[in-house]
Write a protein that holds these residues in place. Structure first.
Motif, PDB file in Angstrom:
ATOM      1  N   ASN A   1       0.799  -1.218   0.000  1.00 24.50           N
ATOM      2  CA  ASN A   1       0.000   0.000   0.000  1.00 24.50           C
ATOM      3  C   ASN A   1       0.841   1.281   0.000  1.00 24.50           C
ATOM      4  OD1 ASN A   1      -2.500  -1.445   0.161  1.00 24.50           O
ATOM      5  ND2 ASN A   1      -2.118  -1.788   2.358  1.00 24.50           N
ATOM      6  N   ARG A   2       2.149   1.142  -0.002  1.00 27.65           N
ATOM      7  CA  ARG A   2       2.991   2.335   0.033  1.00 27.65           C
ATOM      8  C   ARG A   2       3.058   2.998  -1.345  1.00 27.65           C
ATOM      9  NH1 ARG A   2       8.286  -0.625   2.281  1.00 27.65           N
ATOM     10  NH2 ARG A   2       7.410  -2.162   0.825  1.00 27.65           N
ATOM     11  N   PRO A   3       3.193   4.319  -1.372  1.00 22.75           N
ATOM     12  CA  PRO A   3       3.497   4.979  -2.658  1.00 22.75           C
ATOM     13  C   PRO A   3       4.813   4.436  -3.189  1.00 22.75           C
ATOM     14  CG  PRO A   3       2.879   6.600  -0.989  1.00 22.75           C
ATOM     15  CD  PRO A   3       3.048   5.287  -0.266  1.00 22.75           C
ATOM     16  N   ILE A   4       4.935   4.338  -4.503  1.00 18.07           N
ATOM     17  CA  ILE A   4       6.140   3.710  -5.057  1.00 18.07           C
ATOM     18  C   ILE A   4       7.400   4.496  -4.696  1.00 18.07           C
ATOM     19  CG2 ILE A   4       4.870   2.645  -6.938  1.00 18.07           C
ATOM     20  CD1 ILE A   4       5.920   4.770  -8.790  1.00 18.07           C
ATOM     21  N   SER A   5       7.245   5.779  -4.427  1.00 17.87           N
ATOM     22  CA  SER A   5       8.413   6.581  -4.037  1.00 17.87           C
ATOM     23  C   SER A   5       8.856   6.287  -2.610  1.00 17.87           C
ATOM     24  CB  SER A   5       8.104   8.076  -4.190  1.00 17.87           C
ATOM     25  OG  SER A   5       6.957   8.439  -3.438  1.00 17.87           O
ATOM     26  N   ASP A   6       8.056   5.524  -1.847  1.00 14.86           N
ATOM     27  CA  ASP A   6       8.417   5.159  -0.476  1.00 14.86           C
ATOM     28  C   ASP A   6       8.912   3.726  -0.371  1.00 14.86           C
ATOM     29  OD1 ASP A   6       7.682   7.668   0.339  1.00 14.86           O
ATOM     30  OD2 ASP A   6       5.709   7.060   1.118  1.00 14.86           O
ATOM     31  N   ILE A   7       8.909   3.004  -1.474  1.00 18.04           N
ATOM     32  CA  ILE A   7       9.358   1.610  -1.452  1.00 18.04           C
ATOM     33  C   ILE A   7      10.880   1.575  -1.569  1.00 18.04           C
ATOM     34  CG2 ILE A   7       9.178  -0.634  -2.579  1.00 18.04           C
ATOM     35  CD1 ILE A   7       6.462   0.211  -3.653  1.00 18.04           C
ATOM     36  N   PRO A   8      11.571   0.889  -0.661  1.00 24.72           N
ATOM     37  CA  PRO A   8      13.039   0.828  -0.724  1.00 24.72           C
ATOM     38  C   PRO A   8      13.525   0.207  -2.035  1.00 24.72           C
ATOM     39  CG  PRO A   8      12.232   0.044   1.403  1.00 24.72           C
ATOM     40  CD  PRO A   8      11.036   0.190   0.514  1.00 24.72           C
ATOM     41  N   PRO A   9      14.718   0.584  -2.498  1.00 24.88           N
ATOM     42  CA  PRO A   9      15.233   0.094  -3.784  1.00 24.88           C
ATOM     43  C   PRO A   9      15.238  -1.424  -3.925  1.00 24.88           C
ATOM     44  CG  PRO A   9      16.585   1.906  -2.991  1.00 24.88           C
ATOM     45  CD  PRO A   9      15.622   1.593  -1.895  1.00 24.88           C
ATOM     46  N   VAL A  10      15.610  -2.147  -2.865  1.00 24.94           N
ATOM     47  CA  VAL A  10      15.684  -3.606  -2.977  1.00 24.94           C
ATOM     48  C   VAL A  10      14.312  -4.193  -3.320  1.00 24.94           C
ATOM     49  CG1 VAL A  10      16.155  -5.744  -1.739  1.00 24.94           C
ATOM     50  CG2 VAL A  10      17.645  -3.764  -1.406  1.00 24.94           C
ATOM     51  N   GLU A  11      13.280  -3.721  -2.638  1.00 19.69           N
ATOM     52  CA  GLU A  11      11.930  -4.225  -2.900  1.00 19.69           C
ATOM     53  C   GLU A  11      11.388  -3.708  -4.235  1.00 19.69           C
ATOM     54  OE1 GLU A  11       9.248  -4.191   0.637  1.00 19.69           O
ATOM     55  OE2 GLU A  11      10.921  -3.089   1.545  1.00 19.69           O
ATOM     56  N   LEU A  12      11.630  -2.439  -4.507  1.00 19.39           N
ATOM     57  CA  LEU A  12      11.120  -1.868  -5.755  1.00 19.39           C
ATOM     58  C   LEU A  12      11.758  -2.527  -6.961  1.00 19.39           C
ATOM     59  CD1 LEU A  12       9.273   0.234  -7.050  1.00 19.39           C
ATOM     60  CD2 LEU A  12      11.134   1.901  -6.873  1.00 19.39           C
ATOM     61  N   ASP A  13      13.024  -2.884  -6.854  1.00 21.51           N
ATOM     62  CA  ASP A  13      13.700  -3.562  -7.959  1.00 21.51           C
ATOM     63  C   ASP A  13      13.049  -4.908  -8.238  1.00 21.51           C
ATOM     64  OD1 ASP A  13      15.734  -3.888  -9.935  1.00 21.51           O
ATOM     65  OD2 ASP A  13      16.864  -5.158  -8.539  1.00 21.51           O
ATOM     66  N   GLU A  14      12.672  -5.628  -7.172  1.00 18.99           N
ATOM     67  CA  GLU A  14      11.997  -6.915  -7.341  1.00 18.99           C
ATOM     68  C   GLU A  14      10.632  -6.725  -7.995  1.00 18.99           C
ATOM     69  OE1 GLU A  14      12.813 -10.029  -6.835  1.00 18.99           O
ATOM     70  OE2 GLU A  14      14.825  -9.666  -6.066  1.00 18.99           O
ATOM     71  N   TYR A  15       9.906  -5.712  -7.561  1.00 19.63           N
ATOM     72  CA  TYR A  15       8.601  -5.433  -8.158  1.00 19.63           C
ATOM     73  C   TYR A  15       8.733  -5.124  -9.641  1.00 19.63           C
ATOM     74  CZ  TYR A  15       6.607  -5.042  -3.420  1.00 19.63           C
ATOM     75  OH  TYR A  15       6.174  -5.277  -2.141  1.00 19.63           O
ATOM     76  N   LEU A  16       9.669  -4.263  -9.950  1.00 19.53           N
ATOM     77  CA  LEU A  16       9.852  -3.850 -11.346  1.00 19.53           C
ATOM     78  C   LEU A  16      10.281  -5.023 -12.217  1.00 19.53           C
ATOM     79  CD1 LEU A  16      11.598  -0.392 -10.810  1.00 19.53           C
ATOM     80  CD2 LEU A  16       9.342  -0.764 -11.817  1.00 19.53           C
ATOM     81  N   ALA A  17      11.138  -5.880 -11.683  1.00 19.78           N
ATOM     82  CA  ALA A  17      11.584  -7.049 -12.453  1.00 19.78           C
ATOM     83  C   ALA A  17      10.395  -7.923 -12.829  1.00 19.78           C
ATOM     84  CB  ALA A  17      12.611  -7.846 -11.648  1.00 19.78           C
ATOM     85  N   SER A  18       9.512  -8.178 -11.862  1.00 18.58           N
ATOM     86  CA  SER A  18       8.326  -8.987 -12.142  1.00 18.58           C
ATOM     87  C   SER A  18       7.366  -8.257 -13.073  1.00 18.58           C
ATOM     88  CB  SER A  18       7.613  -9.335 -10.827  1.00 18.58           C
ATOM     89  OG  SER A  18       8.434 -10.129 -10.006  1.00 18.58           O
ATOM     90  N   TYR A  19       7.264  -6.954 -12.887  1.00 17.93           N
ATOM     91  CA  TYR A  19       6.352  -6.161 -13.710  1.00 17.93           C
ATOM     92  C   TYR A  19       6.769  -6.177 -15.169  1.00 17.93           C
ATOM     93  CZ  TYR A  19       4.244  -1.957 -15.742  1.00 17.93           C
ATOM     94  OH  TYR A  19       3.580  -1.073 -16.562  1.00 17.93           O
ATOM     95  N   PHE A  20       8.023  -5.940 -15.445  1.00 18.46           N
ATOM     96  CA  PHE A  20       8.487  -5.907 -16.837  1.00 18.46           C
ATOM     97  C   PHE A  20       8.294  -7.259 -17.526  1.00 18.46           C
ATOM     98  CE2 PHE A  20      11.550  -2.395 -15.385  1.00 18.46           C
ATOM     99  CZ  PHE A  20      10.658  -1.412 -15.759  1.00 18.46           C
ATOM    100  N   LEU A  21       8.405  -8.339 -16.771  1.00 17.43           N
ATOM    101  CA  LEU A  21       8.233  -9.658 -17.381  1.00 17.43           C
ATOM    102  C   LEU A  21       6.757 -10.028 -17.538  1.00 17.43           C
ATOM    103  CD1 LEU A  21      10.996 -11.737 -15.526  1.00 17.43           C
ATOM    104  CD2 LEU A  21      11.075 -10.786 -17.834  1.00 17.43           C
ATOM    105  N   GLY A  22       5.916  -9.588 -16.620  1.00 12.67           N
ATOM    106  CA  GLY A  22       4.538 -10.056 -16.623  1.00 12.67           C
ATOM    107  C   GLY A  22       3.492  -9.051 -17.041  1.00 12.67           C
ATOM    108  N   ALA A  23       3.895  -7.836 -17.369  1.00 15.35           N
ATOM    109  CA  ALA A  23       2.904  -6.815 -17.748  1.00 15.35           C
ATOM    110  C   ALA A  23       2.209  -7.210 -19.045  1.00 15.35           C
ATOM    111  CB  ALA A  23       3.584  -5.455 -17.897  1.00 15.35           C
TER     112      ALA A  23
END
Length: 213
Positions: free
Chosen positions: A85-107
Motif C-alpha cells: 500500500n505504500r506509494p512507489i516513491s516510499d518503497i526501498p530500492p531492494v523491494e522496488l527492484d523486485e517489483y519492477l523485475a516482475s512487472y516488466f516480465l509479466g505486464a
C-alpha cells in the motif's frame, strides 16, 4: 437598290446610332471597395512563440507519458501485490527492484496481449522520471540497485523482438547494452568485434524472421 431596301438600311442605321448613344449616356457603374484581408482571423507566431509552443507541447506529452507509466505500474501492484500500500516513491530500492523485475516480465495489455518493446522501455523511463521528481534518490535506469529489473526488461525486449514485436520489424534497430549482454550470455552472439554493429539486422533477426515466414 429599291426604295424599300433604302428605307430598311436607313432604319438599321438609325437603330445602331440610337444604341450607341444609349450606352454613351449610361451612368458609370459604381466601383466596389477593395476587401481588406481579415487579419483577426489568423494568429501570428514569432520565432520565440513557436519555440515556446513546441516546448509546452513536449512538456505536456512528457507529463502524460509519465502519468501513464506510473498508473500502469500501480495497477499491476494493486493486482499482483495487493498487500503493498505504500506509494512507489516510499518503497526501498531492494523491494522496488523486485517489483519492477516482475512487472516488466509479466505486464500485459487489457486484452492480455504483450506490450511492444518500446512501450515497456517508455514505462521504465516514465517511472524513473516520477521517482526523480519525487526526490527518490535512486535511478532505476542507471543505479546498480536496479540492475535486476534492467536485466529483466532487456531480456523481455529480446523475447518480444524474437516474436516479431516492434513498430518497424524490418528496420535496423540498435540494441541496448543490457540486450547485448543477455544475447551474449545466451550464446546467441559472440563478441561485438565479430559483428562490428550492434543492430538487429546485423545480428540476423531480420533475416531469421524472413526465413521463418
Amino acid at each position: 437598290m429599291s426604295a424599300d431596301e433604302n428605307l430598311q438600311e436607313l432604319f438599321l442605321l438609325s437603330q445602331l446610332l440610337s444604341d450607341e448613344e444609349i450606352f454613351q449616356n449610361l451612368p458609370p457603374e459604381p466601383s466596389l471597395p477593395l476587401q481588406q484581408p481579415d487579419q483577426q482571423r489568423y494568429v501570428d507566431y514569432s520565432a520565440l512563440d513557436q519555440a515556446e509552443f513546441i516546448e509546452q507541447q513536449q512538456k505536456q506529452n512528457t507529463v502524460r507519458n509519465t502519468n501513464t507509466a506510473v498508473k500502469q505500474f500501480e495497477q499491476w501492484l494493486k493486482a499482483m501485490r495487493p498487500t503493498e500500500n505504500r506509494p512507489i516513491s516510499d518503497i526501498p530500492p531492494v523491494e522496488l527492484d523486485e517489483y519492477l523485475a516482475s512487472y516488466f516480465l509479466g505486464a500485459r495489455q487489457k486484452d492480455k496481449s504483450e506490450y511492444e518493446p518500446d512501450t515497456l522501455t517508455n514505462y521504465q523511463r516514465g517511472i524513473d522520471r516520477f521517482l526523480q521528481d519525487s526526490g527518490y534518490g535512486h535511478s532505476i535506469i542507471r543505479d546498480k540497485e536496479f540492475e535486476k529489473s534492467r536485466k529483466c526488461l532487456a531480456a523481455k525486449r529480446v523475447s518480444l523482438k524474437k516474436q516479431g514485436k516492434g513498430n518497424k520489424p524490418n528496420a535496423a534497430e540498435r540494441l541496448t547494452d543490457e540486450e547485448i549482454k543477455i544475447l551474449t550470455e545466451q550464446g546467441i552472439i559472440g563478441s561485438l568485434t565479430q559483428c562490428g554493429q550492434t543492430t538487429r539486422r546485423c545480428l540476423g533477426f531480420a533475416a531469421d524472421k524472413k526465413t521463418d515466414s
